[in-house]
Design an enzyme around this catalytic site. Structure first.
Site, mmCIF file in Angstrom:
data_model
loop_
_atom_site.group_PDB
_atom_site.id
_atom_site.type_symbol
_atom_site.label_atom_id
_atom_site.label_comp_id
_atom_site.label_asym_id
_atom_site.label_seq_id
_atom_site.Cartn_x
_atom_site.Cartn_y
_atom_site.Cartn_z
ATOM 1 N N GLU B 162 134.320 46.024 12.626
ATOM 2 C CA GLU B 162 134.333 46.789 11.469
ATOM 3 C C GLU B 162 134.717 48.221 11.438
ATOM 4 O OE1 GLU B 162 130.112 46.081 9.633
ATOM 5 O OE2 GLU B 162 130.763 44.055 9.426
ATOM 6 N N GLU B 281 131.922 37.315 11.004
ATOM 7 C CA GLU B 281 130.384 37.294 10.676
ATOM 8 C C GLU B 281 130.196 36.810 9.129
ATOM 9 O OE1 GLU B 281 128.569 41.279 10.898
ATOM 10 O OE2 GLU B 281 129.501 41.297 12.804
#
Lengths: 501, 501, 501, 501
Positions: B162, B281
């Protein structure tokens, strides 16, 4: 759905002697060498936990204790404890101790050749009583060395099994049995009078006559047995089809009356009044192919039995904990009407849960506040717990009201075993009745053999909490109602969790 | 109760890529040293069985790989593989292999002091890229020695996590991330070009912009990543109360459209068309205190997700397998909205069963015959299996008709997870929400966290079998319908067993 | 102490077929239901790991496969696979597959009443050959369903056991056995010709005569058995005292010559030349009370056997893996001369380690560079490994010189089993020979039943490393010599560790 | 080889307080969450079995008990027991109870930022003493609810660790420590005066001064601590090379004199005379990289220590049971001089066996008949047992003569741990010192880490049995000499078994 009401006050008291975990039956002791047997027993002990275990065949040839041999033209005796040590080691490791049933007869010690069962237990008197009592005392002495005296003297002893049946005792010869009892009793008491010795372990035929004659014999001989033992099965004579036995259940009240009559006979002897009575075997059907054993009906019927067996008996031993059993040969299929609470592969039968529930109830408390023929309820300082059952009736909703010492929230927990929630026999049937299920099928059936756990919150008013519990046909429900102490973490709001999305 | 009909023909075909068991997420790798973590993972692997596991913190200081020291006035580097070996040994023993997420930054190698989470992962670029790539390659070389080259080259690699969020990558500096990617990618490929390396692992903020820029960068640099990775969460911004986050679920179709848009961007680049996309994810809520995670609603919502995630993505990794997780500190209570499929004490949450059902479905077959937004059904040579779900609607009965190749009896098996049959959160709430349940409470809650297994026999007519299956609000049901082969043992008559008593 | 020299060049080659882990013997199959048996087998499989297991009693009444019953005045047959499934499930779980010895005769199928052993295996021909072959084929078909066809066709088959002994086959009737073989062989091949079927499983009496007659019979009938099987025991006729048998060992070379003669007979038939010979049983003493089995001498003698048995035989199965065995009754004491590699309570006997060492040697490599009557040495790319033994001679030091491809440090590892380091029989004797040892005594004896592990560093010169290894009387030593790669951690100096204090 | 004589009479008596199993040390409590830690502890408990376990870090941030948060502008405190419950659950499951060392300081409660160790334990006083004592009492109250009051009040309490070292207590501020002790002591006693509270847990620097000042302070404040605690390490200041510390052992008698001086100080206070002294840590080296810990010398040195530590101290806790420890970072290699009795992978170090032998000796009996600086011997009704050691001297043979009550055969059992028989460090070194051994290497090293069990029969004459026992350099030998009861089975003749072949 029908509805019934039960109202429980904290000061109510009802008669209820819950000794559910005192003893359990087993297939012949030699089977305790097997892995499947020990796995099933381990599961039963982990989940229920009995104190004693009783089975046949201690002296049978497969356990191989007694041996005669010739030396210098003389017949001598030697003992072999290899297997019995292994068996008793395993029992004690599982926190269960032997209830020593003395029988059957070693082939070399027997006076005849009559045997019983597929596994051929010899059921004739000893050819020489001295050799029999020597063998018994030698065993007790060996056990004391191995397990310690303090332990071994707590192992109860019963002389033989069902001598009133000719298959179990040659010609059902009453006098010969009394001789066996006397010789054995006197030898043991002479060796160590702390051992508790009982009999006559009779079953179903001429019970009253045998008990009365036995007690008269004891009185005459000046013997006081420590326990009076008998068996208790509750079906009519079965119809055999192929490998299987179909039986009608007997009326429960009639069967309880039969137990009372034994109590009355014992108490009618001044010397023996109040002697503990031990049902050294009980079940519904008395055959290892009794198809009823695997049903939810069996579980419900036994729920009623377990609520009342302690009324006039000290203990009662369900025959048997598991399905490893060979009296009528090796089981032909997974569900074959075996005696066990547990089927092969550790699949608990519905009846397993009846015993589990009674054990949970005993742990909860022994202070009974309510009992009828469909329910039993106890209390402790935290609240109430009980068992409800439904024997072959339409579904019913019980409305229960409990008197409490303070108002607030109460947690109602229920565990339900009925034909809908916990019916392994049906799943097995729906799968096609596989005789030898695969590991995957066994796992599937096991997953259908668990109680359904439910919960709710009951708010009491006027120090009374009201709850409803459904008992479906052939269902057994365990419940507890205890004070709820709410401890929500900072910011956690259950109602909001459910509604916010 | 509402009713709906589904009619399935054997020749029907529907799109459905079921890759449910490809990968699963985990709390930071250092937690894999703990016993609770390994117990939860062992349970997940035994029951579901994932191929890969992906989590943060491989290079964080608690795993302790990277060390600088002074010797003779010089700074030298040494590596310590004691813990990472222990972690990967444990993974492989549980039949799961690492999906290597390269991050975060060792303190001694970091260019800054910014950290994220309670456990303080450093999220700044390396102070020296050469030392970073040396560390990466040294690790890969060490792993090859320990686990074998053939094994290790199958472990996928992802560069960082991220980077489009400033907490995870200092200032969310895009150019710096691209540099990190390039340096890492080139070093690994130079070392052994069989390793599969992907990125940019972005999440929820300016996704399209980042993906596009990333691909342009790669094109410019002549780099072809093996996998494009992104994350996928499906709730609106949460409301925080105390320790907990309450979020609204987003519309499923909108979220699927968002996944399609990533696919479209990738496919718009000639060089990258068809590159596999991996959702490294996904879940509903993106916080470890997201209360929805523990609900039946979550299980039902994810049933829909799992039916569609494979449409445009190669794989998708649920964040996370268990509740051992410390990003926002140590959990304060049993049910705390943790990411896990499994709560502490190996209590499976309803969502666990959604994954279990999809795995069972995959094992049953991958030949999809029916799919809508409430159901997916596959077939194999033995029959049909499927999953039905109900997201926050009233209870509904599905009438299903299946075309078959031969008439006869069919076994319908169902496993039902809904608020009535399998709701551990409710039982825990009814118990008062104990933060640290006792072993006994844990066992009780676990017993309320199992699917209800049911079965019945369907007789087909005209080569069609009809069955009804109820899906209650927030319920998920797995079913199979397969040919029943009846093999009753001699004399066993199920109907007679039930009626004769 | 005596000294001997061995010099090994890398290019040396010696004959050595190490198939130590192909098959192992077992007490009758019914015993595989017991826990002690499975614990011992699990230990043997964990430590050594055999591929197949062969024992008697597949069709004996305790396994309970064959049943006749009357229905409507007709005799019908049914089969019960409850126990054999449980047994074979257990085997496969332990990664060992059945070597199917077809025998003995079910009581209801027997033509006579002759039995053998304490456990009464019926050793008469079938009363009807068709019922016998039906039973065999039905079993194979059942096994295919349960375990898969691909698995089951790999299970070797042998027809009966030791038909040349009248106790094992009524009157040792050669013609009747040939009939049994032919009927069985043809039925199986007709059912599925991929099954491998062998015989005649003879033992020790008129071997040559039987083998020759058997092959002539096969030639005449146009039958080609897949394997020729015989047994191989290496003691003279024992002296029996009380429960025990004392035997003199036979000369090893004479026994090897006897094996060669069987090989020669088989190869003298054009049609059967090169057919694999399988020693379906071998040991020193052939009685389960053969006291030599428990000694270090047995371990050393077998070390020589295992180095040569593969010369003319495909495989050889040690009789037996464990001491759970009832042919002469239940063992009377811990060490009772049982056949097992392992005594009760999972105490490995010295002989266990001989097998363990040969398995380790096989895993190390199968490229033999040296073999004499006291040693065997193999090499792989890392170095050398070997086994040295000493049969009843004075202690000896072997000086070994190994040619190597590069100079440097080599690690010598040794595992030594001899009367000093690993002699559980002596400890048991010194304890007083407890027949039924307590758990504590068993643990103590087990602690005295482990090899002593030693190590040293050998520095090579001129590409030759020299090491000395002591083999004491009745000792067996496993060693390996492999390149040492020193990887001391920063600051760790072993010499300094030892000297600085 | 040198020889020495010991002559033991049954009526001899020597001073020896064997409390070896009272307590053991551990790495910080947070590590008890890890699997490796629990495996090592399980092994230690299974083999030795300590009553208590003491370690640092109960209140450190990784255990995460203490939390402050803001609400409505106010700072509030909440506690989180998720991890400490998991840790203590695990301890109790392994039959070991916490010895509660109160420390270090939660970050939010600290008055400063000084930390100690790789894992950063805060070692400053509380910013507010009320919050500290509130936290302590809240924990004790929570523990009582979870584990029961009767259990928890038996857990000993110690206030902080080594406050006389500035790293462990800010500036080693004596007055501040006394304040901490007083506040804590009084708060606990006010809450429940059954808790036993001790201090000052000092170590090696100005011991006498601190003890004296502490006792004066207590006298002045009218406080009577339940236990006086101090540490006891027995090496000189180490030389650090790379990661490792090399230290010289101190003279044992000098160290024992130092212990006596603490005893004398305590006893010089009328009020505190005879107060129990607890060595809350002891070992040879005081660093977790102290290479001596892994040697046979360490085992021999500690054998002497354990024979004398009970002379003036109530208990003594070896620092530590296992090698899971992070004070100086994550271990870099298998053998790294860690404090543990057990190395990673449950490899027992020689020192492990010293403790095991003392535990065996305690179980044998506590009636000491002989003690010198190389031996200790006790007796019970069955015979004698003892431990012999050899600290860095040439090999020696001890001739022991034991007075007995009856003549006959006696069984001598020995368990020998020395550089030849049980030296895992050497095997690891010879293997090349692999930092991260494979499972196979670990298994090999573990096999070289077991005592050698030996036995023989000693025949007594004139009520005296004579035996010889060799103790090699740095060896420790456990022996027992007990009456042999020979129970040979019929026909078993051990001499004949060995000679007949």
């Amino acid at each position: 759905m029908a509805a019934e009401k039960i109202c429980v006050k904290a000061q109510d008291r009802a008669n209820f002697n819950n000794n559910v975990d005192y003893c359990v039956g087993t297939g012949r002791l030699g089977l305790a060498l097997t892995e499947e047997y020990l796995k099933e027993l381990a599961y039963v002990q982990e989940m229920i936990g009995f104190s004693c275990i009783r089975g046949h065949g201690l002296f049978s040839d497969d356990v191989s204790i007694y041996h005669e041999y010739e030396e210098n033209g003389e017949t001598k005796v030697e003992y072999n404890y290899t297997y019995i040590d292994r068996i008793f080691d395993a029992y004690l490791k599982l926190n269960i101790r032997p209830y020593l049933e003395l029988g059957f007869m070693p082939g070399q010690l027997a006076s005849g050749t009559q045997t019983i069962f597929y596994w051929k237990g010899n059921t004739t008197p000893p050819k020489e009583y001295k050799k029999w009592t020597d063998m018994v005392i030698a065993l007790l002495a060996h056990l004391k060395v191995r397990y310690g005296e303090a332990e071994v003297i707590t192992w109860p002893i019963e002389v033989w099994n069902e001598p009133n049946l000719p298959g179990f005792w040659y010609k059902a010869d009453m006098e010969e049995y009394f001789k066996l009892f006397k010789e054995t009793f006197l030898a043991i008491k002479a060796y160590d009078d702390r051992f508790q010795v009982g009999g006559p372990a009779i079953c179903g035929v001429k019970d009253a006559e045998w008990i009365e004659a036995f007690l008269k014999f004891c009185r005459k001989e000046g013997i006081k047995p420590d326990t009076i033992t008998r068996h208790h099965y509750t079906v009519e004579f079965p119809e055999r089809i192929g490998h299987y036995d179909y039986s009608k259940l007997e009326d429960q009240e009639m069967r309880f009356a039969n137990l009372q009559s034994t109590r009355d006979i014992v108490d009618s002897f001044e010397e023996f009044k109040g002697l503990p009575i031990f049902l050294s075997e009980f079940s519904t059907s008395y055959t290892p192919r009794g198809v009823i054993h695997d049903t939810n009906l069996n579980a419900a019927y036994l729920a009623r039995q377990l609520s009342g067996l302690g009324d006039v008996n000290y203990g009662y031993s369900y025959w048997t904990f598991g399905d490893v059993f060979e009296e009528q040969g090796v089981p032909n299929s997974l569900f074959h009407g075996g005696f066990g609470m547990v089927a092969h592969g550790n699949i608990p039968k519905p009846t397993f849960w009846t015993f589990y529930f009674y054990k949970q109830l005993k742990l909860f408390g022994q202070d009974c506040v309510y009992r009828d023929d469909k329910a039993v309820i106890v209390k402790n300082e935290k609240g109430y717990a009980g068992i409800l059952w439904n024997i072959d009736e339409e579904d019913v909703t019980r409305e229960l009201a409990f008197e409490l010492t303070e108002d607030g929230e109460y947690t109602l927990l229920t565990k339900t075993v009925d034909e809908t929630t916990c019916n392994p026999l049906k799943v097995w049937h729906d799968l096609g009745e596989p005789a030898y299920p695969t590991a995957e099928e066994t796992e599937l059936i096991r997953s259908a053999a668990q109680p359904l756990t439910g919960s709710s919150i009951a708010k009491s008013e006027d120090k009374t909490a009201k709850v409803s519990i459904v008992t479906r046909r052939n269902g057994v429900v365990y419940f507890s109602l205890t004070k709820r102490k709410a401890t929500p973490d900072r910011g956690y709001d259950y109602e909001k969790v459910l509604s916010f999305h």
